[in-house]
Design an enzyme around this catalytic site. Sequence first.
Site, short mmCIF file in Angstrom:
data_model
loop_
_atom_site.label_atom_id
_atom_site.label_comp_id
_atom_site.label_asym_id
_atom_site.label_seq_id
_atom_site.Cartn_x
_atom_site.Cartn_y
_atom_site.Cartn_z
N ARG A 141 1.17 -4.01 11.63
CA ARG A 141 0.64 -4.83 10.42
C ARG A 141 -0.64 -5.67 11.12
O ARG A 141 -0.64 -6.70 10.60
CB ARG A 141 1.63 -5.45 9.78
CG ARG A 141 1.86 -4.88 8.82
CD ARG A 141 1.54 -4.10 7.81
NE ARG A 141 1.17 -3.45 7.03
CZ ARG A 141 1.98 -3.54 5.24
NH1 ARG A 141 1.87 -4.90 5.17
NH2 ARG A 141 2.65 -2.91 4.92
N ARG A 163 -4.20 -8.71 5.97
CA ARG A 163 -4.90 -9.27 5.35
C ARG A 163 -5.20 -11.06 5.71
O ARG A 163 -6.21 -11.49 5.35
CB ARG A 163 -4.06 -9.61 3.19
CG ARG A 163 -4.42 -8.24 2.46
CD ARG A 163 -3.70 -8.32 1.63
NE ARG A 163 -2.11 -8.48 2.31
CZ ARG A 163 -0.80 -7.67 1.52
NH1 ARG A 163 -1.18 -8.09 0.28
NH2 ARG A 163 -0.19 -7.51 1.42
N ARG A 185 -11.91 -4.68 2.99
CA ARG A 185 -11.65 -3.96 1.97
C ARG A 185 -11.99 -3.76 0.47
O ARG A 185 -12.18 -3.44 -0.09
CB ARG A 185 -9.89 -4.06 1.48
CG ARG A 185 -8.61 -3.55 0.58
CD ARG A 185 -7.42 -3.86 0.35
NE ARG A 185 -7.97 -5.26 -0.93
CZ ARG A 185 -6.38 -5.04 -0.97
NH1 ARG A 185 -5.20 -4.60 -0.86
NH2 ARG A 185 -6.67 -5.77 -2.60
N ASP A 224 -0.44 4.60 5.79
CA ASP A 224 0.43 3.56 5.45
C ASP A 224 1.12 4.95 5.22
O ASP A 224 0.57 5.72 5.82
CB ASP A 224 -0.19 3.64 4.31
CG ASP A 224 1.29 2.27 4.19
OD1 ASP A 224 1.14 1.15 3.76
OD2 ASP A 224 2.17 3.17 2.54
N TYR A 246 11.22 4.83 -1.06
CA TYR A 246 10.02 4.35 -2.07
C TYR A 246 10.21 5.52 -3.64
O TYR A 246 9.78 5.41 -4.58
CB TYR A 246 8.37 4.57 -1.33
CG TYR A 246 8.52 2.69 -0.52
CD1 TYR A 246 8.30 1.58 -0.99
CD2 TYR A 246 9.34 3.10 1.09
CE1 TYR A 246 8.72 0.90 -0.59
CE2 TYR A 246 9.54 2.04 1.73
CZ TYR A 246 8.66 0.79 0.86
OH TYR A 246 8.76 -0.22 1.42
#
Length: 344
Positions: free
Chosen positions: A26, A30, A39, A76, A152
Amino acid sequence: MTARGKPLLRALQGEAVRPIPYWLMRQAGRYLPEYRALRQRAGSFLDLCYTPALAAEATLQPIERFGMDGAILFSDILLVPQALGQKLWFEPNGGPKLSALRNDSDVEALNFAKLDETLAPVYAAIRTIVPRLPKKTTLLGFAGAPWTVATYMIEGGSSRDFSEILAWVARRDGRFDEIIAKLVEATARHLAAEIAAGVEAVQLFDTWAGIVPEGEFERLVIKPTRQIVERLKRDHPDVPVIGFPRGIGPRYRRYFAETGIDALSIDAETSLDEARALQSLGAVQGNLDPKTLVAGGKVLDVAVHRILDCLGSGPFVFNLGHGVVPETPPDHVARLGELIRAHG
Ligand code: CP3
């Protein structure tokens, strides 16, 4: 520099490389103001993933700022279930959501008809990145491991207790084996296509491997991983595969020995003595606690030196035990890079 000469690639192939190569899970995200701006420009996280020029930009942002040895493709793990036909969306400021699989027809509906077409922008992003990469930087591709992606798909997003998927496992439901089989096929194809487009090593993220019941570990973690690694090795024997089975504690040795991976990424809970012993099987990657990177200061310096001193004489890649969190000050990442480069 020839591909063979890239420090991160050499370390992943089992060489003790100095200075120690590093990258961070990562590392694009952010915590970086330039990522937040990008983004916003993209409109949404998925638009960012599916627009090759923007995904390439996100991949290169941390490299331009900090000069890591590895650039990880910006994408992702949940694009694969989406490419198999499952609905995926990200709630504004929330986690991922999928239309949860509930019955036989949901599982049967997962199909390969649009796999390559849906993921084509990912491969286009890779081809955009390759010519822009600094000569010594290794481009890493990735995918989620079948078990983690299945959590998921069945929970319909992130889960607190994994009650739904653990119930499927406990029933020893044949549908579950079918999901895993489809994910093995899709993941092997996806990683092979990433390699064909230009990635030089790949990482399999098995973030939730730690919750698999002991009696199911072979069936749900080891076997699907081994099948994917075997498929990749057949066509691309020289491309290193990194496994990241987070939270599996005493099962690391077995996972490393039995899956065929080249390098093992360990979490922050793994002791450095254990990590050092694992280097007899190949390269180890890890394992600074992401919270220590948030803390910074003396705490960071001490923790980084401990890891470098303990693991630096074997085949080693410095990384975190999990991803960079959004509250991480970018200055602390810069400091981390200095500490690694200065290590004797
Ligand atoms: O820099 C990199 O590491 C490359 C890009 C990358 C992302 N996700 C971008 C991303 C990678 C390798 C992943 C892997 C991934 N995605 C995993 C395995 C690793 C892990 O973190 O355990 C998992 C479980 C996912 C699924 C996923 N994607 C979740 C649970 C979330 C929400 C959590 C969060 O941090 O917001 C995402 C979104 C996501 N993937 C973001 C990024 C940068 C944040 C999206 C944003 O708000 O901009």
